[in-house]
Design an enzyme around this catalytic site. Structure first.
Site, PDB file in Angstrom:
ATOM      1  N   HIS A 152       0.833  -1.203   0.000  1.00 33.07           N
ATOM      2  CA  HIS A 152       0.000   0.000   0.000  1.00 33.07           C
ATOM      3  C   HIS A 152       0.872   1.259   0.000  1.00 33.07           C
ATOM      4  O   HIS A 152       0.608   2.210  -0.758  1.00 33.07           O
ATOM      5  CB  HIS A 152      -0.921   0.002   1.223  1.00 33.07           C
ATOM      6  CG  HIS A 152      -1.683   1.272   1.410  1.00 33.07           C
ATOM      7  ND1 HIS A 152      -2.908   1.502   0.823  1.00 33.07           N
ATOM      8  CD2 HIS A 152      -1.387   2.401   2.108  1.00 33.07           C
ATOM      9  CE1 HIS A 152      -3.341   2.709   1.160  1.00 33.07           C
ATOM     10  NE2 HIS A 152      -2.421   3.268   1.937  1.00 33.07           N
ATOM     11  N   GLU A 153       1.912   1.274   0.823  1.00 30.65           N
ATOM     12  CA  GLU A 153       2.792   2.437   0.889  1.00 30.65           C
ATOM     13  C   GLU A 153       3.578   2.615  -0.410  1.00 30.65           C
ATOM     14  O   GLU A 153       3.795   3.738  -0.867  1.00 30.65           O
ATOM     15  CB  GLU A 153       3.744   2.324   2.085  1.00 30.65           C
ATOM     16  CG  GLU A 153       3.055   2.305   3.443  1.00 30.65           C
ATOM     17  CD  GLU A 153       2.154   3.502   3.694  1.00 30.65           C
ATOM     18  OE1 GLU A 153       2.405   4.581   3.111  1.00 30.65           O
ATOM     19  OE2 GLU A 153       1.191   3.368   4.470  1.00 30.65           O
ATOM     20  N   HIS A 156       1.494   4.513  -2.827  1.00 31.39           N
ATOM     21  CA  HIS A 156       1.547   5.978  -2.717  1.00 31.39           C
ATOM     22  C   HIS A 156       2.732   6.534  -3.500  1.00 31.39           C
ATOM     23  O   HIS A 156       2.627   7.583  -4.146  1.00 31.39           O
ATOM     24  CB  HIS A 156       1.664   6.386  -1.245  1.00 31.39           C
ATOM     25  CG  HIS A 156       0.372   6.342  -0.494  1.00 31.39           C
ATOM     26  ND1 HIS A 156      -0.752   7.052  -0.877  1.00 31.39           N
ATOM     27  CD2 HIS A 156       0.016   5.676   0.638  1.00 31.39           C
ATOM     28  CE1 HIS A 156      -1.733   6.832  -0.016  1.00 31.39           C
ATOM     29  NE2 HIS A 156      -1.306   5.985   0.898  1.00 31.39           N
ATOM     30  N   GLU A 204      -6.008   7.122  -1.315  1.00 30.43           N
ATOM     31  CA  GLU A 204      -6.040   5.867  -0.570  1.00 30.43           C
ATOM     32  C   GLU A 204      -6.596   4.723  -1.407  1.00 30.43           C
ATOM     33  O   GLU A 204      -6.064   3.606  -1.380  1.00 30.43           O
ATOM     34  CB  GLU A 204      -6.866   6.029   0.708  1.00 30.43           C
ATOM     35  CG  GLU A 204      -6.236   6.931   1.747  1.00 30.43           C
ATOM     36  CD  GLU A 204      -4.814   6.519   2.081  1.00 30.43           C
ATOM     37  OE1 GLU A 204      -4.476   5.325   1.981  1.00 30.43           O
ATOM     38  OE2 GLU A 204      -4.034   7.397   2.449  1.00 30.43           O
TER      39      GLU A 204
END
Length: 283
Positions: A152-153, A156, A204
């Protein structure tokens, strides 16, 4: 005839000279007045010798260099107190590098670091820097769950969300000039963004989508991503910081469920709880 041509040439040279001077003056006036809300003009910045960054066209090399400065400031200020255990750091780095290779920006020199903090948290900054709290590692049940957070990071970073957030923050604070953003101010904003993590709903959802795809491409069981989010929400009490800074968690879980085939949700690596506990036993 030649005399007339000479007179004509002299007159036109004067006209072209006047036109050229007018054009230069117009450009200078126009450039120094672009978006009056900007703090200083590009001419003033250049005269002062200030190093600026043009965020709208930042290259990978520039992003990595800026990320290194932000990372160093986070460490020097004590806002990212790094965990020194070699085994844990190597373990997290091995997971991160595995995911980085199958991400949509595999050429970045990713750096995965463990933060000595009991809170359930993770964050990232531009240029490939990812931070995972020890508290989050202890909250995860298996490697697939931990990998889902790292993925997930990375999402980003792939989405360049920190760069866009920096641009928005600079505009709102009146710090952006016609030439770009003062590098020292960019580092300060980058540190603030890394700590506060003001990611939007769209950011997100995109990071979830990119992270899930990355998780599957790296060979991890996609169920790990939903499992980790659901478990934290069901714990009760205050919402962990990893989720409280992310809007619409239930909506995110529903969106992920629509992207995962139940028949293959558990297909892949990282679901062994006993193996995971052995890996993080030194925590």
């Amino acid at each position: 005839m030649l005399e007339k041509f000479s007179i004509f040439s002299r007159r036109n040279r004067k006209r072209w000279l006047c036109a050229g001077v007018s054009l230069i003056l117009t450009l200078c006036i126009g450039l120094t007045n672009i978006k009056a809300s900007y703090a200083v003009s590009w001419v003033e910045l250049l005269l002062r010798g200030v190093q600026v960054i043009q965020l709208s066209s930042i290259s990978d090399k520039q992003e990595v260099a800026l990320g290194k400065e932000i990372n160093q400031q986070l460490i020097n200020s004590g806002q990212a107190r790094l965990y020194r255990g070699r085994a844990i750091n190597n373990y997290v780095d091995s997971i991160g590098q595995r995911l980085a290779k199958t991400s949509q920006r595999p050429d970045l020199p990713y750096t995965f670091q463990v933060v000595n903090d009991k809170s359930i948290n993770a964050f990232a900054t531009m240029g490939g820097f990812v931070y995972i709290n020890t508290g989050l590692m202890l909250a995860a049940d298996n490697e697939a769950e931990l990998a889902s957070v790292i993925g997930h990071e990375i999402g980003h970073i792939v989405g360049r969300h920190a760069v866009e957030q920096m641009r928005q923050r600079a505009v709102s604070q009146g710090l952006l000039s016609a030439a770009g953003l003062d590098r020292s101010q960019a580092v300060q904003i980058g540190v603030e963004l890394a700590v506060s993590r003001p990611n939007s709903r769209s950011d997100e959802l995109e990071a979830d989508r990119l992270g899930l795809e990355n998780l599957k491409q790296a060979g991890y069981a996609p169920a790990g991503m939903i499992g980790f989010m659901q478990k934290l929400l069901q714990k009760g009490g205050s919402v962990p910081s990893f989720l409280s800074t992310h809007p619409a968690t239930k909506e995110r879980i529903q969106a992920l469920q629509q992207q995962i085939d139940p028949a293959t949700a558990n297909a892949g690596d990282g679901l062994s709880e006993s193996t995971y506990q052995q890996q993080i036993s030194s925590l």
